[in-house]
Design a protein around this motif. Structure first.
Motif, PDB file in Angstrom:
ATOM      1  N   LYS A  69      52.592  27.673  36.153  1.00 27.65           N
ATOM      2  CA  LYS A  69      51.314  26.963  36.160  1.00 27.65           C
ATOM      3  C   LYS A  69      51.467  25.526  35.684  1.00 27.65           C
ATOM      4  O   LYS A  69      50.964  24.588  36.315  1.00 27.65           O
ATOM      5  CB  LYS A  69      50.289  27.698  35.293  1.00 27.65           C
ATOM      6  N   GLN A 122      50.845  22.060  37.976  1.00 28.13           N
ATOM      7  CA  GLN A 122      49.865  21.055  37.571  1.00 28.13           C
ATOM      8  C   GLN A 122      50.523  19.713  37.276  1.00 28.13           C
ATOM      9  O   GLN A 122      50.102  18.674  37.796  1.00 28.13           O
ATOM     10  CB  GLN A 122      49.115  21.539  36.328  1.00 28.13           C
ATOM     11  N   LEU A 180      47.061  23.012  42.221  1.00 21.42           N
ATOM     12  CA  LEU A 180      46.409  24.203  41.700  1.00 21.42           C
ATOM     13  C   LEU A 180      47.355  25.391  41.789  1.00 21.42           C
ATOM     14  O   LEU A 180      47.898  25.671  42.859  1.00 21.42           O
ATOM     15  CB  LEU A 180      45.150  24.520  42.511  1.00 21.42           C
ATOM     16  N   HIS A 181      47.519  26.091  40.680  1.00 24.30           N
ATOM     17  CA  HIS A 181      48.251  27.353  40.716  1.00 24.30           C
ATOM     18  C   HIS A 181      47.225  28.462  40.906  1.00 24.30           C
ATOM     19  O   HIS A 181      46.710  29.045  39.955  1.00 24.30           O
ATOM     20  CB  HIS A 181      49.048  27.565  39.428  1.00 24.30           C
ATOM     21  N   TRP A 189      42.764  30.546  37.389  1.00 19.61           N
ATOM     22  CA  TRP A 189      43.418  29.333  36.911  1.00 19.61           C
ATOM     23  C   TRP A 189      42.447  28.391  36.219  1.00 19.61           C
ATOM     24  O   TRP A 189      42.847  27.376  35.687  1.00 19.61           O
ATOM     25  CB  TRP A 189      44.107  28.615  38.070  1.00 19.61           C
ATOM     26  N   SER A 190      41.152  28.709  36.218  1.00 21.93           N
ATOM     27  CA  SER A 190      40.181  27.921  35.466  1.00 21.93           C
ATOM     28  C   SER A 190      38.985  28.808  35.148  1.00 21.93           C
ATOM     29  O   SER A 190      38.834  29.900  35.703  1.00 21.93           O
ATOM     30  CB  SER A 190      39.726  26.691  36.260  1.00 21.93           C
TER      31      SER A 190
END
Length: 607
Positions: free
Chosen positions: A472, A476, A482-483, A489-490
């Motif tokens: 990740k 980034q 974006l992973h 991932w968010s």
């Protein structure tokens, strides 16, 4: 800094030149000494740590035939798709600059698991009695699970775009869904629908699904870790008691368009891109006619009715959890945004993202005050909206902002430490993120060392939680990307597997003729904007290194120009090549036009 261009311009003039005037390949040499940054050393350390840990993981969980050492089952809980995920992110590691050994092992495992689950058979589940894979693809499953199982496959082209076997396989997989393959009639080209939620290499399920279809053959779950906490096979069946409504199209099926994207980007032909965009456009049209909301059920005649919210994993899907007797909201519609991100990549048309912004606005229009707190819905059924959560609806806000780079989308992306870094508010983030991933690798190594399961007491989903690949921070920080993975991932993103890489920059080693940064090279993306990207490139080693920087994972972004030390050079192409002298580096400001190019996975020197 040295450049090999005749036209070396000052100020912004270079960036204003038309693209056709700058067709020649751009290159420059960076010869200004730079103290080795901590983040650069840690990037190299993380790439190396991943390589060692993945090798030992492979030895522990994969046999000499390259098959996963697990109890083989069919089903949505722990089937072949979970087995395929055992080496998630290994191809991504290689594409970032990881060892060639990582790619070799990942490729061996993919082939081995295909053989393994082609041979594995069910007794009771009808569709898999002749094999869980047919023609190297799942015989019939939903696209939450199909996509997860393709997580590695959909990234192979980043490292092996000239592999004829990869192209042939990608075309075959895609044609299960384009309508070209009559043995797998999943797609109705006249109605522009995939005909069932359950589909695959043996075609669509055109009847009511049973719990057995989803849960797999009877077995005793007590020796195994069960992801959903079932303690009996009956509970496993009961988990799927309300999963029968599968006939007709479902937004999860949109994940199949990634196969069209990759078939096109590998050189398979324009028809794959045309099919993918036409299918996505059909869904966009349905959303427009449905008041701005993507329906979760499309009938077999291709129409959307008053029951638009129905369907398994739809807006109104809240089945009972057998262990508790309580209903759980399982709306998977938000996951399909990644297919529309692919549509933007293929077309350059932001309208595919505008659809999601309008949907968010429509949901927020339904917000109400509950116990003094403004709350927004997340679900819908015959009685209207439900599933209220405090605050505005922000699901997919991160993706909308990342793709659009619009200031008015920023708030919905939420408070994220990576965004704070990109905005200049969290300078410690690179070291913190890399430290976290290094710790994650170590934790996964410890988990492997302490694992007392055996092939007879572990299901296919068990090794996923021990796979040490940790990327990740690299995605980034190195690529500005974006992973997209599981877990999310968010804070505003749903989990998702099988998604292509979405990033601002990619790197290649033109000397070794491979993807990824060369040895000793570090890269840090500091800032993202609609028309600019700032990145620091540094060579930590004692010999010069050459690296090619490409705009986007699929060369979809055009690099218009580069500014170094206050001086501008026109580029006007998909990539630029740097020569980094030993111990040297620089911060570059790249002027870019995003989504200006048709996607391709070809290496820079092959196009």
């Amino acid at each position: 800094m040295r450049v090999d261009r005749r036209a070396f311009l000052g100020g912004a003039a270079a960036l204003a030149l038309p693209a056709q005037a700058k067709a020649a390949k751009a290159s420059l040499s960076l010869d200004k000494p730079m103290a080795a940054p901590d983040w650069a050393r840690m990037q190299r350390q993380l790439l190396d740590a991943n390589a060692v840990a993945c090798e030992t993981f492979y030895a522990a969980y994969v046999d000499r035939r390259d098959r996963l050492k697990v109890f083989e089952r069919w089903g949505a809980n722990d089937g072949p798709d979970d087995a395929a995920e055992a080496t998630n992110d290994w191809y991504l590691l290689h594409a970032l600059g990881g060892s060639d050994r990582i790619r070799t092992l990942a490729a061996r495992f993919w082939e081995g698991h295909l053989r393994q689950f082609a041979a594995a058979r069910t007794t009771d589940v009808p569709i898999a009695r002749a094999g869980m894979y047919f023609r190297e693809f799942p015989v019939q499953m939903d696209w939450q699970h199909n996509a997860e199982g393709l997580t590695s496959f959909n990234l192979m082209g980043l490292s092996s775009p000239r592999d004829p076997a990869l192209l042939a396989r990608t075309r075959r997989y895609a044609d299960f869904y384009t309508g070209r393959d009559s043995t797998a009639p999943n797609y109705d080209p006249d109605r522009r629908i995939i005909r069932s939620l359950l589909n695959g290499s043996r075609g669509p399920m055109l009847r009511q699904a049973t719990p057995l279809d989803w849960a797999g053959d009877p077995f005793d779950p007590t020796p195994f870790h069960m992801e959903h906490g079932e303690t009996s096979y009956q509970q496993t069946l009961d988990h799927y008691a309300e999963y029968g409504d599968v006939v007709g199209d479902n937004p999860l099926n949109l994940q199949a368009t990634t196969l069209g994207l990759n078939a096109y980007a590998l050189g398979g032909g324009e028809r794959f891109r045309t099919w993918a965009l036409d299918y996505l456009a059909a869904w966009a049209e349905r959303a427009a006619k449905n008041g701005g909301l993507l329906p979760s059920r499309v009938r077999s005649d291709g129409k959307v009715g008053d029951d638009w919210w129905q369907g398994v994993y739809g807006w109104g899907f809240s089945p009972i959890v057998p262990q508790t007797g309580m209903r759980e909201d399982r709306n998977r519609v938000p996951r399909s945004i990644t297919a529309f991100m692919g549509a933007l990549l293929m077309s350059g048309d932001m309208a595919y993202i505008d659809l999601w912004r309008r949907q968010t606005a429509r949901i927020n229009d339904a917000a109400r005050t509950i116990d003094g707190t403004l709350s927004a819905p997340t679900m819908h059924d015959a009685q209207g909206w439900y599933g209220w959560k405090p605050g505005p609806y922000r699901t997919n806000g991160f993706e909308i902002w990342y793709m659009s780079q619009r200031a008015d989308d920023r708030a919905a992306a939420g408070d994220d430490p990576w965004i704070a870094f990109l905005e200049g508010r969290n300078g410690d983030y690179p070291v913190q993120a890399l430290t976290a991933d290094l710790a994650r690798v170590a934790q996964r190594v410890t988990a492997r060392e302490q694992d007392d399961t055996t092939p007879q007491t572990r299901l296919a989903d068990w090794p996923i939680g021990i796979n040490p690949a940790s990327v990740k921070s690299l995605v980034q920080l190195m690529t500005g990307g974006l992973h997209i993975a599981r877990p999310p991932w968010s804070k505003t993103s749903p989990p998702q597997g099988g998604v292509p890489l979405h990033c601002r920059l990619r790197y290649f080693d033109p000397v070794a003729r491979r993807a990824g940064v060369p040895a000793d090279v570090g890269a840090l993306v500091h800032r993202l904007a609609d028309r600019e990207t700032e990145v620091t490139m540094v060579n930590l080693g004692r010999q010069a290194r050459t690296v090619t920087i490409q705009g986007g994972a699929y060369a979809e972004h055009r690099i218009d120009g580069v500014m170094v030390d206050g001086r501008n050079m026109a580029v006007g192409g998909r990539d630029i090549t740097l020569r980094l002298e030993p111990g040297c580096g620089a911060r570059l400001v790249l002027a870019m036009t995003r989504y200006a190019n048709r996607p391709t996975l070809a290496f820079p020197w092959d196009r």
